[in-house]
Design an enzyme around this catalytic site. Structure first.
Site, PDB file in Angstrom:
ATOM      1  N   CYS A 200       0.908  -1.207  -0.021  1.00  0.00           N
ATOM      2  CA  CYS A 200      -0.118  -0.122  -0.054  1.00  0.00           C
ATOM      3  C   CYS A 200       0.790   1.151   0.256  1.00  0.00           C
ATOM      4  CB  CYS A 200      -0.851   0.157   1.367  1.00  0.00           C
ATOM      5  SG  CYS A 200      -2.006   1.475   1.343  1.00  0.00           S
TER       6      CYS A 200
ATOM      7  N   CYS B  27       0.418   5.076   6.977  1.00  0.00           N
ATOM      8  CA  CYS B  27      -0.023   4.855   8.347  1.00  0.00           C
ATOM      9  C   CYS B  27       0.932   4.205   9.070  1.00  0.00           C
ATOM     10  CB  CYS B  27      -1.610   4.024   7.987  1.00  0.00           C
ATOM     11  SG  CYS B  27      -2.554   4.694   6.671  1.00  0.00           S
TER      12      CYS B  27
ATOM     13  N   CYS C 117       0.529   0.458  10.346  1.00  0.00           N
ATOM     14  CA  CYS C 117       0.002  -0.444   9.441  1.00  0.00           C
ATOM     15  C   CYS C 117       1.055  -1.417   8.875  1.00  0.00           C
ATOM     16  CB  CYS C 117      -0.719   0.068   8.341  1.00  0.00           C
ATOM     17  SG  CYS C 117      -1.478  -1.271   7.189  1.00  0.00           S
TER      18      CYS C 117
ATOM     19  N   CYS D 200     -16.387  -9.330   5.892  1.00  0.00           N
ATOM     20  CA  CYS D 200     -15.770  -7.812   5.788  1.00  0.00           C
ATOM     21  C   CYS D 200     -14.760  -8.046   4.954  1.00  0.00           C
ATOM     22  CB  CYS D 200     -15.223  -7.196   6.925  1.00  0.00           C
ATOM     23  SG  CYS D 200     -16.731  -6.966   8.132  1.00  0.00           S
TER      24      CYS D 200
ATOM     25  N   CYS E  68     -19.629  -6.375   3.951  1.00  0.00           N
ATOM     26  CA  CYS E  68     -18.835  -5.090   4.287  1.00  0.00           C
ATOM     27  C   CYS E  68     -17.608  -4.931   3.492  1.00  0.00           C
ATOM     28  CB  CYS E  68     -18.411  -5.188   5.647  1.00  0.00           C
ATOM     29  SG  CYS E  68     -17.716  -3.559   6.431  1.00  0.00           S
TER      30      CYS E  68
ATOM     31  N   CYS F 227     -19.305   2.105   8.767  1.00  0.00           N
ATOM     32  CA  CYS F 227     -18.738   1.543   9.841  1.00  0.00           C
ATOM     33  C   CYS F 227     -17.653   2.327   9.938  1.00  0.00           C
ATOM     34  CB  CYS F 227     -18.287   0.088   9.533  1.00  0.00           C
ATOM     35  SG  CYS F 227     -17.064  -0.564  10.371  1.00  0.00           S
TER      36      CYS F 227
ATOM     37  N   ARG G 285     -17.685  -2.363  18.102  1.00  0.00           N
ATOM     38  CA  ARG G 285     -16.672  -3.762  17.890  1.00  0.00           C
ATOM     39  C   ARG G 285     -15.626  -3.584  18.485  1.00  0.00           C
ATOM     40  NH1 ARG G 285     -16.421  -4.269  12.213  1.00  0.00           N
ATOM     41  NH2 ARG G 285     -18.625  -5.159  12.251  1.00  0.00           N
TER      42      ARG G 285
HETATM   43  N1  SAM Z   1      -6.527   0.456   3.019  1.00  0.00           N
HETATM   44  C1  SAM Z   1      -7.643   0.844   3.499  1.00  0.00           C
HETATM   45  C2  SAM Z   1      -7.905   1.955   4.510  1.00  0.00           C
HETATM   46  O1  SAM Z   1      -6.896   2.261   5.169  1.00  0.00           O
HETATM   47  O2  SAM Z   1      -8.779   2.642   4.318  1.00  0.00           O
HETATM   48  C3  SAM Z   1      -8.399  -0.369   4.322  1.00  0.00           C
HETATM   49  C4  SAM Z   1      -7.825  -1.460   5.162  1.00  0.00           C
HETATM   50  S1  SAM Z   1      -6.999  -0.775   6.699  1.00  0.00           S
HETATM   51  C5  SAM Z   1      -5.807  -2.009   7.131  1.00  0.00           C
HETATM   52  C6  SAM Z   1      -8.345  -0.786   7.921  1.00  0.00           C
HETATM   53  C7  SAM Z   1      -8.103  -0.346   9.294  1.00  0.00           C
HETATM   54  O3  SAM Z   1      -7.472  -1.458   9.899  1.00  0.00           O
HETATM   55  C8  SAM Z   1      -7.267   1.080   9.427  1.00  0.00           C
HETATM   56  O4  SAM Z   1      -8.026   1.988   9.185  1.00  0.00           O
HETATM   57  C9  SAM Z   1      -6.937   0.845  10.929  1.00  0.00           C
HETATM   58  O5  SAM Z   1      -7.873   1.608  11.805  1.00  0.00           O
HETATM   59  C10 SAM Z   1      -6.823  -0.865  11.110  1.00  0.00           C
HETATM   60  N2  SAM Z   1      -5.475  -1.435  11.282  1.00  0.00           N
HETATM   61  C11 SAM Z   1      -4.544  -1.269  10.518  1.00  0.00           C
HETATM   62  N3  SAM Z   1      -3.380  -1.690  11.174  1.00  0.00           N
HETATM   63  C12 SAM Z   1      -3.636  -1.906  12.356  1.00  0.00           C
HETATM   64  C13 SAM Z   1      -3.008  -2.437  13.543  1.00  0.00           C
HETATM   65  N4  SAM Z   1      -1.721  -2.817  13.386  1.00  0.00           N
HETATM   66  N5  SAM Z   1      -3.566  -2.341  14.978  1.00  0.00           N
HETATM   67  C14 SAM Z   1      -4.930  -2.002  14.824  1.00  0.00           C
HETATM   68  N6  SAM Z   1      -5.740  -1.560  13.814  1.00  0.00           N
HETATM   69  C15 SAM Z   1      -5.167  -1.286  12.673  1.00  0.00           C
HETATM   70 FE1  SF4 Z   2      -2.695   1.345   3.415  1.00  0.00          FE
HETATM   71 FE2  SF4 Z   2      -2.720  -0.012   5.900  1.00  0.00          FE
HETATM   72 FE3  SF4 Z   2      -2.943   2.838   5.570  1.00  0.00          FE
HETATM   73 FE4  SF4 Z   2      -4.859   1.053   4.716  1.00  0.00          FE
HETATM   74  S1  SF4 Z   2      -4.425   1.337   6.892  1.00  0.00           S
HETATM   75  S2  SF4 Z   2      -3.906   3.028   3.767  1.00  0.00           S
HETATM   76  S3  SF4 Z   2      -3.690  -0.565   4.234  1.00  0.00           S
HETATM   77  S4  SF4 Z   2      -1.344   1.616   4.977  1.00  0.00           S
END
Ligand code: SAM
Ligand code: SF4
Ligand code: DTB
Length: 350
Positions: free
Chosen positions: A69, A73, A76, A113, A144, A204, A276
């Site tokens: 990606c 973030c 992530c 989901c 979802c 959500c 949740r």
């Molecule tokens: N890429 C898309 C986005 O970010 O909108 C969808 C998938 S993203 C992995 C969905 C959510 O997962 C993120 O917004 C975050 O809140 C949660 N998430 C991701 N990594 C995480 C982690 N290490 N611990 C807790 N929540 C996490």
């Molecule tokens: Fe990409 Fe992870 Fe951020 Fe979703 S949460 S936009 S998968 S870096």
């Protein structure tokens, strides 16, 4: 409309409307500052007005496109900027997704989901994604998706395909947000939520705690969510899963009671929404789960994996449900699947 009157308010002769969209930061911080037992009592009282307190909704999660990606973030494991050793996978074939969805039905989940590690979906991927939505719905599951930012047109396409929910998190307070993500703005996220809502899908949206934010930031996140024109129907509260290679890998433990407070405040502020208990359950013991349910959490991700990290095994969740007298919530939509399957109840035998 119900109204919720605390002892103090009744003494002062005032009442508090329950479904509110005008929370001040101070009011939310005052909720967090309540003695723990008072906060939990208030949350549980509210919970009982809107929900059966002994039912928890179960959703299954599947990563339909993993890793690589472009976003940054900091929490992530799927960002291409961090070396987390994750194996990248391209968009999954429809038949493979449906295989997993059939397994979810058999395990007793009512919502499926699908998550993709995208900044936003490419137009060329939309037909495949739309076909996934249709296939999952045909199995009688609620659907979802979480695919990143959506244009109004993409939200409309997904809504017309029958997608029930779209997940897009605000993640944290507007003030702390820039410390965690720099490649898209808070405003971008609010706009996607607006597109989802106006296209007719259910929203959500929640966030992550334990990223080094202050209590005021947890309050700020909930304030933003509750002050949306309509509350998200589903509010995931994630505890940070610290993944090696991400900038937050060494973040300090959050006080577990702070996590429970966040759930309780979400329950009080968005009383008709499913809250949740989301990522981070693998690190939580049974007592912590029980406290989260008491605080008003009434939905979980169910199954051995979240998107890329481990989650408690389904039979461990069912065994705890049985010990606590909790039942999985039956789905609300018209076309109920033939669930739970017999082995599902065996696992939860009382
Ligand atoms: N890429 C898309 C986005 O970010 O909108 C969808 C998938 S993203 C992995 C969905 C959510 O997962 C993120 O917004 C975050 O809140 C949660 N998430 C991701 N990594 C995480 C982690 N290490 N611990 C807790 N929540 C996490
Ligand atoms: Fe990409 Fe992870 Fe951020 Fe979703 S949460 S936009 S998968 S870096
Ligand atoms: C949400 O709020 N939590 C889920 C779901 N929405 C998509 C994702 C949690 C991901 C945890 C880290 C991982 O497994 O990659």
């Amino acid at each position: 409309m119900h109204s919720f009157v605390t002892e103090k308010e009744s003494q002062a002769g005032t009442t508090l409307e329950e479904i509110r969209h005008n929370w001040s930061r101070q009011e939310v911080e005052a909720l967090f500052a309540l003695p723990f037992n008072d906060l939990l009592f208030e949350a549980q009282t509210m919970h009982r007005r809107y929900f059966d307190p002994n039912q928890v909704q179960v959703s299954t999660l599947l990563s339909i496109k993993t890793g690589a990606c472009p976003e940054d973030c900091a929490y992530c494991p799927q960002s291409t900027r961090y070396d987390t050793g994750l194996e990248v996978e391209k968009l999954m074939e429809i038949e493979h997704v449906l295989e997993q969805a059939r397994a979810a039905v058999a395990s007793g989940a009512t919502r499926f989901c699908m998550g993709a590690a995208w900044r936003s979906p490419k137009q060329r991927d939309m037909p495949q994604v739309v076909a996934m939505v249709k296939g999952v719905r045909e199995l009688g599951l609620e659907s979802c998706m979480t695919l990143g930012m959506l244009t109004q047109g993409q939200a409309k396409e997904l809504s017309e395909a029958g997608l029930d929910y779209y997940n897009h998190n605000l993640d944290t307070s507007p003030e702390f947000y820039g410390d965690v993500i720099t490649t898209r703005t808070y405003q971008d996220r609010l706009e996607t939520l607006d597109h989802v809502r106006t296209s007719g899908m259910k929203v959500c949206s929640g966030g992550i705690v334990g990223m080094g934010e202050q209590q005021a930031d947890r309050a700020g996140l909930l304030q933003q969510l509750a002050n949306l024109a309509q509350h998200p129907e589903s509010v995931p509260i994630n505890m940070l899963v610290r993944v090696k290679g991400t900038p937050l890998e060494n973040e300090e433990d959050l006080d577990p009671f702070e996590f429970i407070r966040t759930i309780a405040a979400a329950r009080i502020m968005m009383p008709a929404s499913h809250v949740r208990l989301s990522a981070g359950r693998e690190e939580m013991n049974e007592q912590m789960h029980a406290l989260a349910y008491l605080a008003g959490a009434n939905s979980i991700f169910y199954g051995e994996k979240l998107l890329t990290t481990p989650n408690p095994r389904a039979n461990a969740d069912m065994a705890l449900f049985a010990r606590l007298g909790i039942e999985p919530e039956r789905r609300h939509v018209e076309k109920a699947p033939e669930i739970p399957s017999p082995h599902f109840y065996d696992a939860a035998a009382r």
